[in-house]
Design a protein around this motif. Sequence first.
Motif, short mmCIF file in Angstrom:
data_model
loop_
_atom_site.label_atom_id
_atom_site.label_comp_id
_atom_site.label_asym_id
_atom_site.label_seq_id
_atom_site.Cartn_x
_atom_site.Cartn_y
_atom_site.Cartn_z
N ILE A 37 0.83 -1.21 0.00
CA ILE A 37 0.00 0.00 0.00
C ILE A 37 0.86 1.26 0.00
N SER A 41 0.41 4.15 -2.62
CA SER A 41 -0.03 5.48 -2.15
C SER A 41 0.86 6.57 -2.74
N VAL A 72 -5.49 4.55 -8.33
CA VAL A 72 -6.32 4.72 -7.13
C VAL A 72 -7.21 3.49 -6.92
N LEU A 75 -5.07 0.85 -5.36
CA LEU A 75 -4.86 1.20 -3.94
C LEU A 75 -6.11 0.91 -3.13
N ASN A 76 -7.26 1.25 -3.67
CA ASN A 76 -8.54 1.03 -3.00
C ASN A 76 -8.75 -0.46 -2.72
N ASN A 79 -6.42 -1.71 0.06
CA ASN A 79 -6.90 -1.27 1.37
C ASN A 79 -8.12 -2.08 1.81
N ALA A 80 -9.00 -2.38 0.85
CA ALA A 80 -10.22 -3.12 1.19
C ALA A 80 -9.91 -4.53 1.69
N VAL A 81 -8.89 -5.16 1.09
CA VAL A 81 -8.59 -6.55 1.50
C VAL A 81 -7.61 -6.60 2.67
N ILE A 348 -16.15 1.14 -5.61
CA ILE A 348 -15.45 2.06 -4.72
C ILE A 348 -15.61 1.59 -3.27
N PHE B 16 -11.65 11.81 -6.74
CA PHE B 16 -10.68 10.73 -6.51
C PHE B 16 -9.61 11.12 -5.51
N LEU B 19 -11.21 10.34 -2.31
CA LEU B 19 -11.17 8.89 -2.13
C LEU B 19 -9.77 8.46 -1.67
N PHE B 20 -8.75 9.06 -2.27
CA PHE B 20 -7.36 8.76 -1.92
C PHE B 20 -7.10 9.07 -0.45
N ILE B 23 -8.80 6.55 1.74
CA ILE B 23 -8.13 5.24 1.74
C ILE B 23 -6.92 5.28 2.67
N ILE B 24 -6.14 6.34 2.57
CA ILE B 24 -4.92 6.45 3.40
C ILE B 24 -5.30 6.49 4.88
N TRP B 27 -6.42 3.02 5.95
CA TRP B 27 -5.26 2.13 6.06
C TRP B 27 -4.48 2.42 7.33
N LYS B 30 -6.24 0.97 10.25
CA LYS B 30 -6.16 -0.51 10.24
C LYS B 30 -4.81 -0.96 10.78
#
Lengths: 528, 114
Positions: A37, A41, A72, A75-76, A79-81, A348, B16, B19-20, B23-24, B27, B30
């Motif tokens: 990731i 990123s 993206v 990356l998405n 992150n999801a998994v 998404i 987007f 969204l980025f 996501i960061i 993460w 997590k």
Amino acid sequence: MDLKASQNLHFKFPPLVVLTAFFILGVVFSYHCPIKIIYLSVFSFLLLLSSLVFLRKRFWAEFLFLFTIFSVAALNYQNAVAVPKNNISGFISGKARGVWLKGKVYSGIEIMDIPGRLRKTTFTLQTLAIEENGAWHPALGKVKASLLVDRADFEFGDILVLKGKIYQAKDEISKGSFSYKKYLENQGIYGLLKINPDSLIVVKRSKNILKHIFCLKEKFREIINETLPYPQRAILTALIIGDRVGIPREINNTFVKTGTIHILAISGLHVGLISYIFYLFLRILRIPRRISYTALIFMLIGYALLTGGSSPVIRSTIMAVTYITGLLFLRRHQILNSLALSCLLILIFKPQQLFNAGFQLSFLSILSIITLVPLMEKWFKHRTILLPERDVPYSRFKKINRYILGLLTVSFGAWLGIIPVIGYYFKIITPVAIAANLFVIPLSFLVLTVGFMTLLAGLISAVVAQILANTNILGIGMLIKGSALLSRIPLGSAGTNIFSFPVIFIYYFILAIIFFILNIKLSSKQKI
Amino acid sequence: MSWFTAQEKKVLLFVFSCLFVGIITSWYFKSHPKSMTVPLNLKERTLMSKEPIDINTADFNQLNSIPGIGPTLAESILDYRKDNGSFKEIDDLLKVKGIGKKKLEKIKPCIILK
């Protein structure tokens, strides 16, 4: 469905389709080539910056922009998994073990009510903590919970403390076989839990608005159970509220063999029908159009939540909502764009859905209907199967002709689009599906209509509900018997193992080439 | 060939970018989860213990520790015992004000009658 917009045979990819295609490519790339990731990123950030800098540069702008979407998306997916460090899967070993858990009811309660067997209640539990050495340790994630009780004393959103046996789902037995473990992990579920009913207590009751929607679902289930015998009630429960656990295996297999299993999954047919019924009802009450459209949007969203929000439901709801929004704001509806939008929104939030059979079948069937059916209709215009149009003197026959032709083309178009996916997942090919759908779809339309009327009547009068339900006993019986008969047709279905990834790719490549060639041919004929 | 106008690209890039960032952030949470362990409270310990509470000899604190029984109900049980003597069977608890069939089912795993 509005096919008029897609009847423009000069085929151009709408912008959202291109965006979604690159998003899908990003997810697929990430699935096959997982990159850390942190690297993704940094790469995505640099691409985002470059896209902004070169926004107006003709050559680079398009390339950078689409590559940014690709990055993206990758990356998405990563992150999801990614599983958090305190995920419940870390506490689950190969052997089942007894644990105390604290968790929240994350889904509606599904009840398997088969005569002769104990009532089984299943739901998804979002775990919050696990008990170890006299203390609660954070353990987040979801498990599929089940218990044998007559009536669950808890509802959606309630926080529970319970004891149960937690274990892993079965992984694939051999390479390529179905893995229940992977199937559940794609939905964010990391284990199975058998709850000891005597140990369960409700610590906190939820005041979530979704609770009322699920209460309505339970009320509908009650009405169906009280008015219909088994197995008709299991079929109607699947058709209307999306709960398929009670359907007998033999009946399920019959629908798979005839290629009509899709009617048991809530999708466009159900969403379209409920929109139509509800809209008619509002118009009868002389509610102004704009208010009717707005109410319809909220009603559709509520129905999607009530039925569990699976990919086909979300897809058809988004498409219906964009269509109605177009009507509200007097904008033309572009069906491919709305299909792409629904795909993008689902991916998404849940990119793992791309690898789910239901998701793939739902989108591929609609895509093939949208692209292939107008071509077939143009092709058949003066070559009807039953009667040539020019020889038909009466408009009534023309209408029947058009209706049967419409059903045939849609059935054939959808079948062409999903053969490889059905072959890959279910190891079966079903030529009988083209004819079976001609019988099953109109009948299930009637069953659904009477079913919805039964539920609405059941909220007011049990007597009226029972009268309406008696019609459905006949209708659903015909559906079951008709499918059973069709499944016995020689060569109607056959087992197959030929559909591997290369074969699927070649199939769709050839289909796309045929589509483009026919498109060019027919559009040049039209010009003449 | 351009599928998007410059304005559309700006809007999509903004979406987007959001969204980025999302996501960061996701993460980060997590990989750095909060690891606070919370000791079990009295009711939870009672539920999880293998020793059920004798309803005829339990005092106020022991009754209050049973999941589903609060201070008011504990008082009611003690008052009933004072007026009517010991409970002869579990279902006698239905005679206590505030305990119905549902409540009784809830507290049954944690109580015993000796």
